[in-house]
Design an enzyme around this catalytic site. Structure first.
Site, PDB file in Angstrom:
ATOM      1  N   TRP A 325      45.403 -49.402 -49.801  1.00 34.32           N
ATOM      2  CA  TRP A 325      46.149 -50.298 -48.916  1.00 34.32           C
ATOM      3  C   TRP A 325      45.347 -51.577 -48.660  1.00 34.32           C
ATOM      4  O   TRP A 325      45.900 -52.659 -48.543  1.00 34.32           O
ATOM      5  CB  TRP A 325      46.437 -49.577 -47.593  1.00 34.32           C
ATOM      6  CG  TRP A 325      47.132 -50.439 -46.563  1.00 34.32           C
ATOM      7  CD1 TRP A 325      48.475 -50.593 -46.397  1.00 34.32           C
ATOM      8  CD2 TRP A 325      46.512 -51.263 -45.567  1.00 34.32           C
ATOM      9  NE1 TRP A 325      48.725 -51.458 -45.373  1.00 34.32           N
ATOM     10  CE2 TRP A 325      47.545 -51.889 -44.842  1.00 34.32           C
ATOM     11  CE3 TRP A 325      45.184 -51.532 -45.226  1.00 34.32           C
ATOM     12  CZ2 TRP A 325      47.294 -52.767 -43.790  1.00 34.32           C
ATOM     13  CZ3 TRP A 325      44.935 -52.411 -44.175  1.00 34.32           C
ATOM     14  CH2 TRP A 325      45.977 -53.011 -43.474  1.00 34.32           C
ATOM     15  N   HIS A 326      44.018 -51.419 -48.597  1.00 39.04           N
ATOM     16  CA  HIS A 326      43.179 -52.573 -48.284  1.00 39.04           C
ATOM     17  C   HIS A 326      43.136 -53.590 -49.419  1.00 39.04           C
ATOM     18  O   HIS A 326      42.833 -54.759 -49.201  1.00 39.04           O
ATOM     19  CB  HIS A 326      41.756 -52.134 -47.933  1.00 39.04           C
ATOM     20  CG  HIS A 326      41.674 -51.525 -46.582  1.00 39.04           C
ATOM     21  ND1 HIS A 326      41.922 -50.187 -46.366  1.00 39.04           N
ATOM     22  CD2 HIS A 326      41.406 -52.057 -45.367  1.00 39.04           C
ATOM     23  CE1 HIS A 326      41.798 -49.929 -45.074  1.00 39.04           C
ATOM     24  NE2 HIS A 326      41.493 -51.046 -44.445  1.00 39.04           N
ATOM     25  N   GLY A 327      43.402 -53.151 -50.618  1.00 40.27           N
ATOM     26  CA  GLY A 327      43.401 -54.129 -51.708  1.00 40.27           C
ATOM     27  C   GLY A 327      43.401 -53.462 -53.058  1.00 40.27           C
ATOM     28  O   GLY A 327      43.075 -52.280 -53.193  1.00 40.27           O
TER      29      GLY A 327
END
Lengths: 481, 319
Positions: A325-327
């Protein structure tokens, strides 16, 4: 628009005055003003991507309305999948398209087939991971009949785009935030003062702690081959404080700003670096995201119920998704994986919910055992952040291998005054956090000090320190997610 | 709401009063400071220099022209106003302030170089101007560059935001503690260093070299500066200092720039002393990087320069 800019310092009072003095008698107009202000706030970055927010808002509003009318389970499911497809589709395209394409090409070339595929120059719309999750929560809750679908498009648009938390959270649930748009807001002095106080503390965390720690962390991470193992440890520790100050600072400003407009947002951080185990850390770090994953992914997968195999599977899924989700980078996935590995022994030993109470409750200092647990948990977190901060996996592994070399036992190559100064600041900050750990944010109790002079002196001191350390246009890390 | 707004206004006023007070204290302290950042400007505004010969330029002046040698060979009182990283505009500004607050010099040695007439977007070492930001002329200079905002000019103390080193220096100076005093001799800062690796790094990052654009407005102002010196009867020498010979091929329009200064010197009948091909340029022993002479090189260079000036115009110096 960034919270720590002059633009926002001008924008906020204007919206505040219009909200409480011009459109205060009409709830619909107040909500419309919030939508307008939120779009202006977002448009300062890139107005073209407002269409994405509007599109996501419209799709979920319509799906919500249709879900209300539809009784057939299969059709309801289809509607839910439509919303998931649109929201995750947008996120997938803007955030993950190039990642999957590159890895697909690499995988094929590994097996001897060369594929020519050109990655696209895609700009990542800021906040997309936050508002898509927020709108999804609405549709899922409506689908689960936990929430009455709204008929009020303006309120729904305000819920999706609410400027204090639009670009970096907290990710609000429709069940908490949406009903607040239906009710008339009344200005409450204490609530507004509390909001200003929380904004002040958020700015302190961002400008004084995060931006200062960033100078040292960036220097060390960007030139890691030049530094000894001990210095690299210092770099990782400073990044640990940078990301905390940066992200929790943003959350505090967001929550405080919302309070100025009469809204109550969820707490997003609860002193995570005082956690006694990793499970507790995840109950205290980015709470709105952790609880989102728990409610909409982990529990539907079976959560901590079922066989050991299922439990292990669920933990790995949830942490890897959280990392992703963060990248779109392998470093984030490894970071998630590492946290799953930390978490797993606690789950298997059924000790993941032992530290639910507040730390060293009604005591001045923690017990030696608690202190030891805090240090161990903190060290594990610092280690995992190395992957989070590294440019790529090679960088992360080289960084770690240098840490575990003989140079770990040398004196860190940092003798400059900034290092000493920043360390001192972080120490004082952690002391304040420790003594305020039973509140929603560390200085929450200052507002209840009876002596105005003392109270104002505290505010003046914090404001002065912020000005002394203020640098223009320092971005927030979580904008990139 | 009334209570909230009322308290907010009172709070803001009280805080502004505190900022105003702090601004005054820090500014006052910095205007007394003798750190290398503020030393020259403070001396200029206090009218404490009053030299016969003034050396103007960037670090190429400050680190390469020894006032001690100039004084001894020409038997004068000289002062080096060289400003690290400064191009024409801030140098010209500083010199104007010098003329306003000090007696006019007889001679100005103006060090010109490759980047002298190039306009930079940011004012390098802008911190030195912060304590004087309340002066109109300083504000006008700073407004030509990126970096300062409306708040810096109009809200007390905001100009010190993010400048904790300046704030500490200012506060300490107020109570008479002056840290990191300038160690230069009348503005000359010798660099007792050996050749470092910066040129090697430069070559790696700029393998094809680079060109520098001379700003047209700067050119016009530069001519005004020359005529202004002539009007005030100040003898002006344009000096192009030595740079390490290997670096020349990386500066594509170097010849064109040197020709420009030659033409200016011819046009206004002033001396142009070009040391760009002096034999000093051949040895790394004289430099600590490709653009700056070390102490040894600087002292040899100053001796040559002083003797040349002596030969050209001895009577004017001692008039």
């Amino acid at each position: 628009m960034l919270f720590n800019t002059i633009d926002f310092a001008i924008f906020l009072p204007i919206v505040f005055i219009l909200y409480w003095f011009v459109v205060n008698k009409n709830l619909k107009l107040q909500n419309l003003l919030i939508v307008f202000a939120s779009y202006v706030f977002y448009g300062f970055w890139d107005w073209r991507f407002l269409s994405l927010i509007l599109f996501s808002t419209t799709v979920d509003y319509v799906v919500g309305r249709k879900l209300a009318e539809e009784k057939n389970t299969n059709n309801r499911k289809k509607l839910l999948w439509l919303s998931i497809f649109v929201n995750i589709g947008l996120l997938g395209f803007f955030k993950y398209y190039n990642f999957f394409l590159d890895n697909f090409v690499k995988a094929f070339s590994f097996f001897g087939s060369e594929i020519n595929a050109n990655s696209l120059q895609i700009i990542l719309p800021i906040g997309i991971s936050f508002y898509t999750f927020q709108t999804l929560s609405y549709t899922i809750d409506v689908y689960r009949n936990k929430l009455e679908p709204t008929k009020d498009f303006i309120s729904f648009a305000a819920f999706v785009s609410f400027f204090p938390q639009l670009v970096a959270g907290p990710i609000e649930r429709a069940t908490n935030l949406l009903p607040q748009f239906y009710k008339k807001r009344h200005f409450k002095y204490a609530f507004a003062v509390d909001g200003l106080q929380q904004i002040l503390w958020g700015l302190f965390k961002k400008i004084v702690i995060a931006d200062n720690a960033a100078v040292i962390a960036n220097e060390i991470f960007n030139n890691s081959p030049d530094y000894s193992g001990s210095t690299l440890v210092v770099g990782a520790v400073f990044f640990t404080f940078q990301i905390y100050g940066d992200f929790s600072g943003y959350s505090d400003i967001a929550i405080g700003t919302a309070k100025l407009f009469g809204f109550k947002l969820k707490q997003n951080f609860a002193f995570p670096y005082f956690s006694r185990d990793i499970a507790e850390f995840w109950r205290r770090w980015h709470i709105s995201l952790s609880s989102w994953f728990k409610d909409y992914v982990y529990i539907p997968l079976g959560g901590s119920r079922g066989s050991i195999r299922n439990k292990v599977r669920n933990v790995f899924i949830i942490f890897i998704i959280s990392g992703f989700w963060h990248g779109a980078k392998w470093t984030f996935i490894i970071w998630g994986l590492l946290n799953a590995i930390y978490f797993l022994p606690l789950l298997i030993a059924k000790k993941n919910r032992i530290n639910l109470d507040s730390i060293a409750k009604s005591k001045f200092l923690p017990t030696f055992l608690d202190f030891f647990k805090i240090i161990i948990t903190f060290s594990l977190t610092v280690f995992a952040w190395i992957f989070f901060r590294a440019e790529n996996l090679t960088h992360a592994f080289n960084y770690i291998s240098e840490i575990f070399s003989e140079s770990l036992f040398t004196y860190p190559q940092l003798s400059n005054i900034r290092f000493v100064f920043s360390s001192l600041l972080i120490f004082v900050f952690m002391l304040i956090e420790w003594f305020g750990r039973n509140n929603k944010y560390a200085i929450e109790n200052v507002a209840s000090i009876k002596n105005r002079l003392v109270r104002w002196l505290i505010y003046f001191s914090i404001l002065l320190v912020i000005i002394i350390f203020f640098k223009n246009n320092q971005e927030f890390i979580y904008f990139q997610f | 709401m009334k209570k909230f707004i009322g308290h907010f206004i009172v709070f803001s006023f009280a805080f502004f009063a505190l900022l105003f007070l702090l601004d005054r204290v820090v500014t006052r302290g910095l205007r007394k400071s003798q750190t290398s950042l503020h030393y020259n400007l403070n001396k200029i505004y206090n009218g404490e220099i009053n030299a016969d010969i003034v050396i103007n330029g960037s670090s190429k002046a400050r680190m390469q022209i020894s006032t001690r040698i100039i004084d001894s060979i020409l038997n004068v009182n000289s002062y080096n106003l060289g400003m690290r990283g400064a191009e024409f505009n801030p140098q010209n500004f500083q010199f104007k302030q010098y003329l306003k607050h000090n007696t006019k010099p007889k001679i100005v040695i103006q060090v010109v170089s490759f980047g002298y007439l190039h306009k930079y977007e940011e004012l390098i070492s802008y911190e030195k101007f912060i304590p004087y930001l309340n002066k109109k002329e300083v504000r006008e200079l700073c407004k030509q560059y990126k970096g300062f905002t409306f708040l810096d000019y109009h809200v007390p103390f905001m100009k010190y935001a993010g400048q904790y080193d300046l704030i500490i220096n200012g506060l300490l100076n107020t109570i008479g503690v002056d840290r990191n005093k300038d160690t230069s001799y009348k503005g000359y800062s010798s660099q007792n260093k050996k050749w470092d690796a910066t040129f090697e790094d430069f070559k790696k990052s700029n393998p094809d070299g680079f060109s520098v654009k001379m700003d047209s407005l700067y050119k016009t102002e530069f001519e005004k500066y020359i005529t202004n010196c002539a009007t005030k009867n100040i003898k002006l020498y344009l000096v192009y200092p030595p740079t390490y010979h290997e670096s020349k091929k990386y500066m594509h329009n170097r010849a064109e720039i040197i020709t420009y200064y030659k033409n200016m010197a011819n046009k206004y009948q002033i001396s142009f002393l070009d040391y760009s091909d002096n034999e000093l340029t051949l040895s790394k022993d004289n430099f600590y990087n490709s653009q700056h002479l070390n102490k040894k090189g600087a002292e040899i260079f100053t001796e040559i320069l002083a003797n040349n000036i002596n030969q050209i115009n001895t009577p004017q110096i001692h008039e």
